[in-house]
Design a protein around this motif. Structure first.
Motif, PDB file in Angstrom:
ATOM      1  N   LEU A   1      41.941 -52.008  78.510  1.00 61.48           N
ATOM      2  CA  LEU A   1      42.030 -53.194  77.675  1.00 61.48           C
ATOM      3  C   LEU A   1      42.947 -54.185  78.382  1.00 61.48           C
ATOM      4  CD1 LEU A   1      41.325 -50.675  75.793  1.00 61.48           C
ATOM      5  CD2 LEU A   1      41.740 -52.291  73.976  1.00 61.48           C
ATOM      6  N   PRO A   2      43.059 -55.404  77.907  1.00 64.36           N
ATOM      7  CA  PRO A   2      43.862 -56.391  78.635  1.00 64.36           C
ATOM      8  C   PRO A   2      45.305 -55.963  78.896  1.00 64.36           C
ATOM      9  CG  PRO A   2      42.499 -57.484  77.010  1.00 64.36           C
ATOM     10  CD  PRO A   2      42.347 -56.010  76.775  1.00 64.36           C
ATOM     11  N   ASP A   3      45.933 -55.273  77.938  1.00 71.85           N
ATOM     12  CA  ASP A   3      47.354 -54.966  78.053  1.00 71.85           C
ATOM     13  C   ASP A   3      47.711 -53.482  78.034  1.00 71.85           C
ATOM     14  OD1 ASP A   3      46.663 -54.469  75.459  1.00 71.85           O
ATOM     15  OD2 ASP A   3      48.378 -55.510  74.573  1.00 71.85           O
ATOM     16  N   HIS A   4      46.723 -52.623  77.887  1.00 71.46           N
ATOM     17  CA  HIS A   4      46.980 -51.176  77.926  1.00 71.46           C
ATOM     18  C   HIS A   4      45.683 -50.445  78.237  1.00 71.46           C
ATOM     19  CE1 HIS A   4      45.509 -51.485  73.756  1.00 71.46           C
ATOM     20  NE2 HIS A   4      45.329 -50.175  73.780  1.00 71.46           N
ATOM     21  N   MET A   5      45.808 -49.159  78.486  1.00 70.81           N
ATOM     22  CA  MET A   5      44.623 -48.353  78.754  1.00 70.81           C
ATOM     23  C   MET A   5      44.814 -46.954  78.194  1.00 70.81           C
ATOM     24  SD  MET A   5      44.918 -48.113  82.855  1.00 70.81           S
ATOM     25  CE  MET A   5      46.528 -48.099  83.614  1.00 70.81           C
ATOM     26  N   HIS A   6      43.699 -46.328  77.909  1.00 71.56           N
ATOM     27  CA  HIS A   6      43.664 -44.947  77.446  1.00 71.56           C
ATOM     28  C   HIS A   6      42.751 -44.180  78.391  1.00 71.56           C
ATOM     29  CE1 HIS A   6      45.432 -46.080  73.604  1.00 71.56           C
ATOM     30  NE2 HIS A   6      44.524 -47.038  73.504  1.00 71.56           N
TER      31      HIS A   6
ATOM     32  N   SER B   1      67.740 -55.357  86.130  1.00 71.50           N
ATOM     33  CA  SER B   1      67.475 -53.933  85.852  1.00 71.50           C
ATOM     34  C   SER B   1      66.203 -53.456  86.542  1.00 71.50           C
ATOM     35  CB  SER B   1      67.382 -53.681  84.345  1.00 71.50           C
ATOM     36  OG  SER B   1      66.273 -54.352  83.789  1.00 71.50           O
ATOM     37  N   HIS B   2      65.217 -54.330  86.668  1.00 69.52           N
ATOM     38  CA  HIS B   2      63.994 -53.960  87.377  1.00 69.52           C
ATOM     39  C   HIS B   2      64.252 -53.871  88.878  1.00 69.52           C
ATOM     40  CE1 HIS B   2      61.657 -55.696  83.777  1.00 69.52           C
ATOM     41  NE2 HIS B   2      61.733 -54.385  83.670  1.00 69.52           N
ATOM     42  N   GLU B   3      65.001 -54.801  89.406  1.00 70.99           N
ATOM     43  CA  GLU B   3      65.324 -54.752  90.833  1.00 70.99           C
ATOM     44  C   GLU B   3      66.105 -53.492  91.165  1.00 70.99           C
ATOM     45  OE1 GLU B   3      66.948 -58.298  92.522  1.00 70.99           O
ATOM     46  OE2 GLU B   3      65.549 -59.556  91.406  1.00 70.99           O
ATOM     47  N   ALA B   4      67.054 -53.127  90.326  1.00 70.49           N
ATOM     48  CA  ALA B   4      67.871 -51.930  90.569  1.00 70.49           C
ATOM     49  C   ALA B   4      67.009 -50.669  90.608  1.00 70.49           C
ATOM     50  CB  ALA B   4      68.945 -51.800  89.497  1.00 70.49           C
ATOM     51  N   ARG B   5      65.964 -50.635  89.805  1.00 71.28           N
ATOM     52  CA  ARG B   5      65.074 -49.464  89.760  1.00 71.28           C
ATOM     53  C   ARG B   5      63.878 -49.616  90.699  1.00 71.28           C
ATOM     54  NH1 ARG B   5      66.376 -49.864  84.094  1.00 71.28           N
ATOM     55  NH2 ARG B   5      67.318 -47.937  83.361  1.00 71.28           N
ATOM     56  N   ARG B   6      63.820 -50.691  91.440  1.00 71.98           N
ATOM     57  CA  ARG B   6      62.708 -51.007  92.335  1.00 71.98           C
ATOM     58  C   ARG B   6      61.396 -51.095  91.549  1.00 71.98           C
ATOM     59  NH1 ARG B   6      62.160 -47.631  97.353  1.00 71.98           N
ATOM     60  NH2 ARG B   6      61.557 -46.119  95.807  1.00 71.98           N
ATOM     61  N   GLU B   7      61.465 -51.731  90.374  1.00 78.12           N
ATOM     62  CA  GLU B   7      60.302 -51.921  89.520  1.00 78.12           C
ATOM     63  C   GLU B   7      59.873 -53.384  89.562  1.00 78.12           C
ATOM     64  OE1 GLU B   7      61.470 -48.678  86.059  1.00 78.12           O
ATOM     65  OE2 GLU B   7      61.819 -50.785  85.708  1.00 78.12           O
ATOM     66  N   HIS B   8      58.606 -53.590  89.316  1.00 75.24           N
ATOM     67  CA  HIS B   8      58.090 -54.953  89.237  1.00 75.24           C
ATOM     68  C   HIS B   8      58.254 -55.531  87.837  1.00 75.24           C
ATOM     69  CE1 HIS B   8      56.025 -55.300  93.192  1.00 75.24           C
ATOM     70  NE2 HIS B   8      56.220 -54.006  93.138  1.00 75.24           N
ATOM     71  N   GLY B   9      58.516 -54.683  86.863  1.00 78.11           N
ATOM     72  CA  GLY B   9      58.668 -55.153  85.490  1.00 78.11           C
ATOM     73  C   GLY B   9      57.350 -55.362  84.777  1.00 78.11           C
ATOM     74  N   LEU B  10      56.276 -54.938  85.390  1.00 77.74           N
ATOM     75  CA  LEU B  10      54.940 -55.133  84.830  1.00 77.74           C
ATOM     76  C   LEU B  10      54.622 -54.102  83.746  1.00 77.74           C
ATOM     77  CD1 LEU B  10      52.163 -56.586  85.086  1.00 77.74           C
ATOM     78  CD2 LEU B  10      51.588 -54.873  86.810  1.00 77.74           C
ATOM     79  N   TRP B  11      55.008 -52.871  83.966  1.00 80.21           N
ATOM     80  CA  TRP B  11      54.616 -51.746  83.106  1.00 80.21           C
ATOM     81  C   TRP B  11      55.724 -51.375  82.125  1.00 80.21           C
ATOM     82  CZ3 TRP B  11      49.722 -50.149  83.582  1.00 80.21           C
ATOM     83  CH2 TRP B  11      49.061 -50.395  84.784  1.00 80.21           C
ATOM     84  N   GLN B  12      55.315 -50.779  81.013  1.00 80.47           N
ATOM     85  CA  GLN B  12      56.288 -50.066  80.196  1.00 80.47           C
ATOM     86  C   GLN B  12      56.788 -48.909  81.049  1.00 80.47           C
ATOM     87  OE1 GLN B  12      54.272 -48.830  76.614  1.00 80.47           O
ATOM     88  NE2 GLN B  12      54.619 -50.803  75.628  1.00 80.47           N
ATOM     89  N   ARG B  13      58.031 -48.577  80.920  1.00 73.99           N
ATOM     90  CA  ARG B  13      58.607 -47.565  81.811  1.00 73.99           C
ATOM     91  C   ARG B  13      58.001 -46.184  81.602  1.00 73.99           C
ATOM     92  NH1 ARG B  13      64.321 -50.134  81.708  1.00 73.99           N
ATOM     93  NH2 ARG B  13      64.157 -51.334  83.625  1.00 73.99           N
ATOM     94  N   ARG B  14      57.590 -45.880  80.448  1.00 71.24           N
ATOM     95  CA  ARG B  14      57.038 -44.552  80.157  1.00 71.24           C
ATOM     96  C   ARG B  14      55.557 -44.676  79.827  1.00 71.24           C
ATOM     97  NH1 ARG B  14      61.234 -42.790  82.401  1.00 71.24           N
ATOM     98  NH2 ARG B  14      63.165 -42.835  81.240  1.00 71.24           N
ATOM     99  N   PHE B  15      54.943 -43.528  79.600  1.00 73.17           N
ATOM    100  CA  PHE B  15      53.574 -43.491  79.104  1.00 73.17           C
ATOM    101  C   PHE B  15      53.529 -42.412  78.036  1.00 73.17           C
ATOM    102  CE2 PHE B  15      53.832 -40.884  82.915  1.00 73.17           C
ATOM    103  CZ  PHE B  15      53.393 -39.655  82.445  1.00 73.17           C
ATOM    104  N   TRP B  16      52.489 -42.454  77.234  1.00 73.77           N
ATOM    105  CA  TRP B  16      52.336 -41.457  76.187  1.00 73.77           C
ATOM    106  C   TRP B  16      51.267 -40.478  76.640  1.00 73.77           C
ATOM    107  CZ3 TRP B  16      48.573 -39.701  72.818  1.00 73.77           C
ATOM    108  CH2 TRP B  16      49.033 -38.989  71.719  1.00 73.77           C
TER     109      TRP B  16
END
Length: 158
Positions: free
Chosen positions: A56-61, A96-111
């Motif tokens: 979907l536009p903002d998430h996937m299953h 905080s994203h730079e410190a973790r080497r993240e792009h900030g695009l994703w939620q940090r976790r998944f279900w």
């Protein structure tokens, strides 16, 4: 830091929900070619069976079955998310994203949910396929372009 306890079941069938940090974004469908390339490359290096998938536009299953003797779905998701993020133009990031080497695009976790029966697997696959209808994106599941229903789903179900 949180310590998530996840089951380590080799060869498991698992249902996932993975979302973007910005739930108003449409980047997953807008950049579907980059997402498909990230999944394809990761799957070639770390095999798994895709039982169902909807973007979907903002998430996937999706529903995956891991190979016998392998329980590491977390690394697969980490690699898919990183490859997709790197394929997109860079945007400004929080410290905080730079410190973790993240792009900030994703939620940090998944279900994730381990599927324990054939009925549970069918229900998870159906959930993937019906999700675009549930979100009001289409009237019929078959009308959503970014779904595995086109690969192996029925066209005559409600």
């Amino acid at each position: 830091m949180s310590n998530y306890l996840r089951p380590h079941v080799a060869g498991a069938c698992v249902f996932f929900t993975v979302g973007l940090a910005n739930r108003r974004s449409d980047v997953l469908t807008r950049e579907i070619a980059a997402l498909r390339a990230a999944v394809r490359r990761t799957k070639a290096e770390r095999p798994f069976v895709i039982e169902a998938w909807v973007v979907l536009p903002d998430h996937m299953h999706c529903v995956w079955t891991l190979p016998e003797g392998d329980h590491d779905f977390s690394t697969r998701w980490s690699v898919i998310k990183a490859r997709f993020s790197r394929a997109l133009p860079h945007t400004p990031r929080r410290a905080s994203h730079e410190a973790r080497r993240e792009h900030g695009l994703w939620q940090r976790r998944f279900w994730e949910h381990h599927i324990r029966s054939e009925a549970g697997k069918r229900a998870a696959i159906r959930y993937c396929w019906i999700n675009p209808v549930k979100h009001g994106l289409v009237e019929r599941s078959e009308d959503w372009a970014y779904s595995s229903i086109h690969r192996d789903g029925p066209v005559d179900w409600p």
